[in-house]
Write a protein that holds these residues in place. Sequence first.
Motif, PDB file in Angstrom:
ATOM      1  N   UNK A  55     -21.631   9.095  26.552  1.00 54.27           N
ATOM      2  CA  UNK A  55     -20.784   9.050  25.359  1.00 54.27           C
ATOM      3  C   UNK A  55     -19.344   8.729  25.722  1.00 54.27           C
ATOM      4  N   UNK A  56     -18.855   9.346  26.809  1.00 52.78           N
ATOM      5  CA  UNK A  56     -17.487   9.075  27.233  1.00 52.78           C
ATOM      6  C   UNK A  56     -17.338   7.624  27.675  1.00 52.78           C
ATOM      7  N   UNK A  57     -18.380   7.117  28.376  1.00 54.89           N
ATOM      8  CA  UNK A  57     -18.327   5.736  28.830  1.00 54.89           C
ATOM      9  C   UNK A  57     -18.394   4.775  27.654  1.00 54.89           C
ATOM     10  N   UNK A  58     -19.223   5.126  26.642  1.00 56.68           N
ATOM     11  CA  UNK A  58     -19.399   4.258  25.487  1.00 56.68           C
ATOM     12  C   UNK A  58     -18.134   4.176  24.656  1.00 56.68           C
ATOM     13  N   UNK A  59     -17.458   5.295  24.471  1.00 55.98           N
ATOM     14  CA  UNK A  59     -16.267   5.331  23.620  1.00 55.98           C
ATOM     15  C   UNK A  59     -14.981   5.373  24.445  1.00 55.98           C
ATOM     16  N   UNK A  60     -15.051   4.936  25.660  1.00 55.57           N
ATOM     17  CA  UNK A  60     -13.860   4.905  26.505  1.00 55.57           C
ATOM     18  C   UNK A  60     -12.863   3.891  25.962  1.00 55.57           C
ATOM     19  N   UNK A  61     -11.567   4.224  25.921  1.00 55.84           N
ATOM     20  CA  UNK A  61     -10.557   3.268  25.453  1.00 55.84           C
ATOM     21  C   UNK A  61     -10.565   1.982  26.269  1.00 55.84           C
ATOM     22  N   UNK A  62     -10.873   2.095  27.569  1.00 51.20           N
ATOM     23  CA  UNK A  62     -10.894   0.903  28.427  1.00 51.20           C
ATOM     24  C   UNK A  62     -12.011  -0.025  27.999  1.00 51.20           C
ATOM     25  N   UNK A  63     -13.222   0.555  27.764  1.00 50.29           N
ATOM     26  CA  UNK A  63     -14.344  -0.269  27.342  1.00 50.29           C
ATOM     27  C   UNK A  63     -14.090  -0.863  25.956  1.00 50.29           C
ATOM     28  N   UNK A  64     -13.463  -0.084  25.078  1.00 54.94           N
ATOM     29  CA  UNK A  64     -13.159  -0.582  23.745  1.00 54.94           C
ATOM     30  C   UNK A  64     -12.194  -1.761  23.814  1.00 54.94           C
ATOM     31  N   UNK A  65     -11.171  -1.649  24.658  1.00 53.88           N
ATOM     32  CA  UNK A  65     -10.215  -2.732  24.837  1.00 53.88           C
ATOM     33  C   UNK A  65     -10.894  -3.951  25.449  1.00 53.88           C
ATOM     34  N   UNK A  66     -11.791  -3.707  26.391  1.00 54.24           N
ATOM     35  CA  UNK A  66     -12.526  -4.807  27.023  1.00 54.24           C
ATOM     36  C   UNK A  66     -13.390  -5.536  26.006  1.00 54.24           C
ATOM     37  N   UNK A  67     -14.064  -4.773  25.131  1.00 53.74           N
ATOM     38  CA  UNK A  67     -14.916  -5.386  24.106  1.00 53.74           C
ATOM     39  C   UNK A  67     -14.099  -6.216  23.129  1.00 53.74           C
ATOM     40  N   UNK A  68     -12.938  -5.693  22.728  1.00 54.21           N
ATOM     41  CA  UNK A  68     -12.081  -6.442  21.803  1.00 54.21           C
ATOM     42  C   UNK A  68     -11.563  -7.724  22.445  1.00 54.21           C
ATOM     43  N   UNK A  69     -11.204  -7.618  23.716  1.00 56.34           N
ATOM     44  CA  UNK A  69     -10.726  -8.809  24.436  1.00 56.34           C
ATOM     45  C   UNK A  69     -11.821  -9.856  24.539  1.00 56.34           C
ATOM     46  N   UNK A  70     -13.059  -9.426  24.829  1.00 50.69           N
ATOM     47  CA  UNK A  70     -14.177 -10.349  24.926  1.00 50.69           C
ATOM     48  C   UNK A  70     -14.465 -10.993  23.583  1.00 50.69           C
ATOM     49  N   UNK A  71     -14.370 -10.197  22.521  1.00 49.89           N
ATOM     50  CA  UNK A  71     -14.586 -10.733  21.176  1.00 49.89           C
ATOM     51  C   UNK A  71     -13.538 -11.785  20.840  1.00 49.89           C
ATOM     52  N   UNK A  72     -12.276 -11.505  21.204  1.00 48.34           N
ATOM     53  CA  UNK A  72     -11.206 -12.472  20.954  1.00 48.34           C
ATOM     54  C   UNK A  72     -11.433 -13.741  21.766  1.00 48.34           C
ATOM     55  N   UNK A  73     -11.864 -13.587  23.031  1.00 47.56           N
ATOM     56  CA  UNK A  73     -12.095 -14.749  23.891  1.00 47.56           C
ATOM     57  C   UNK A  73     -13.214 -15.623  23.331  1.00 47.56           C
ATOM     58  N   UNK A  74     -14.291 -14.995  22.862  1.00 49.76           N
ATOM     59  CA  UNK A  74     -15.402 -15.757  22.285  1.00 49.76           C
ATOM     60  C   UNK A  74     -14.962 -16.495  21.023  1.00 49.76           C
ATOM     61  N   UNK A  75     -14.173 -15.820  20.193  1.00 45.19           N
ATOM     62  CA  UNK A  75     -13.689 -16.447  18.974  1.00 45.19           C
ATOM     63  C   UNK A  75     -12.740 -17.592  19.287  1.00 45.19           C
ATOM     64  N   UNK A  76     -11.926 -17.431  20.334  1.00 44.93           N
ATOM     65  CA  UNK A  76     -10.990 -18.485  20.729  1.00 44.93           C
ATOM     66  C   UNK A  76     -11.743 -19.728  21.196  1.00 44.93           C
ATOM     67  N   UNK A  77     -12.832 -19.531  21.912  1.00 48.10           N
ATOM     68  CA  UNK A  77     -13.636 -20.670  22.383  1.00 48.10           C
ATOM     69  C   UNK A  77     -14.182 -21.459  21.196  1.00 48.10           C
ATOM     70  N   UNK A  78     -14.695 -20.733  20.199  1.00 49.38           N
ATOM     71  CA  UNK A  78     -15.231 -21.402  19.013  1.00 49.38           C
ATOM     72  C   UNK A  78     -14.130 -22.133  18.259  1.00 49.38           C
ATOM     73  N   UNK A  79     -12.959 -21.482  18.150  1.00 50.82           N
ATOM     74  CA  UNK A  79     -11.832 -22.093  17.449  1.00 50.82           C
ATOM     75  C   UNK A  79     -11.408 -23.388  18.124  1.00 50.82           C
ATOM     76  N   UNK A  80     -11.367 -23.387  19.457  1.00 51.22           N
ATOM     77  CA  UNK A  80     -10.986 -24.588  20.195  1.00 51.22           C
ATOM     78  C   UNK A  80     -12.009 -25.706  20.025  1.00 51.22           C
ATOM     79  N   UNK A  81     -13.274 -25.337  19.886  1.00 51.66           N
ATOM     80  CA  UNK A  81     -14.305 -26.350  19.665  1.00 51.66           C
ATOM     81  C   UNK A  81     -14.190 -26.987  18.287  1.00 51.66           C
ATOM     82  N   UNK A  82     -13.587 -26.250  17.343  1.00 52.54           N
ATOM     83  CA  UNK A  82     -13.414 -26.776  15.989  1.00 52.54           C
ATOM     84  C   UNK A  82     -12.054 -27.410  15.777  1.00 52.54           C
ATOM     85  N   UNK A  83     -11.172 -27.304  16.778  1.00 52.05           N
ATOM     86  CA  UNK A  83      -9.824 -27.852  16.679  1.00 52.05           C
ATOM     87  C   UNK A  83      -9.807 -29.307  17.164  1.00 52.05           C
TER      88      UNK A  83
END
Length: 201
Positions: A55-83
């Motif tokens: 539970x601590x590992x799942x809700x760790x602030x570090x993992x949460x930040x990592x997930x958000x960063x990965x989500x942003x990176x994936x979205x940025x890749x798609x955005x660049x493909x549409x730009x």
Amino acid sequence: MPPGGEHLVRENTVTKLIEEVSSKPVQLKDVMQSLNTLFVSFSASRFSEEARTKAQRKYSPVNSLKDRWQEWADQHIITQKLNPFSEEFDHELAMSTRLHKGDEGYGHPKEGTKTAERAKRAEAHIHREVRDMCFIIESMAKPRPNGKIQVTFGELFDRYVRISDKVVGILMRARKHGLVDFEGEMLWQGRDDNVLITLLK
């Protein structure tokens, strides 16, 4: 319970069990039952610790930040493909995902973008200029026998050009919203000075 407390309890229980076996004769059945109880307690405690760790590992602030960063990176890749101005532009993907006339969001910037924010500010500014023009028409209009609030385009142009040089554009927008009315598709200074501008609302 403080860290290490559960291990200390288990060690004390084992020590107590050994002392009982050494001090007095006991039946094998009782010993096995005590060991079984101790094993169940140990297993439950270990499972509880593993669950807390996960539970601590799942809700760790570090993992949460990592997930958000990965989500942003994936979205940025798609955005660049549409730009179309990006080196990663994917023409086939852009054509397959583009909106068509009649689709929701067609002809409007994507919500949450800076383009959408600028569009909202521009629209608010235009609405403000339209209201200002309607107020000026009402304030400078001369009483008409028919009770209508009217001014000529020449009079309005001379008054409003001191405020804004977009007189015709604002009139067109005001007519589109049903606030004023006048004849013709376009008004030209000099040629259309005598055209009446009627305030409807």
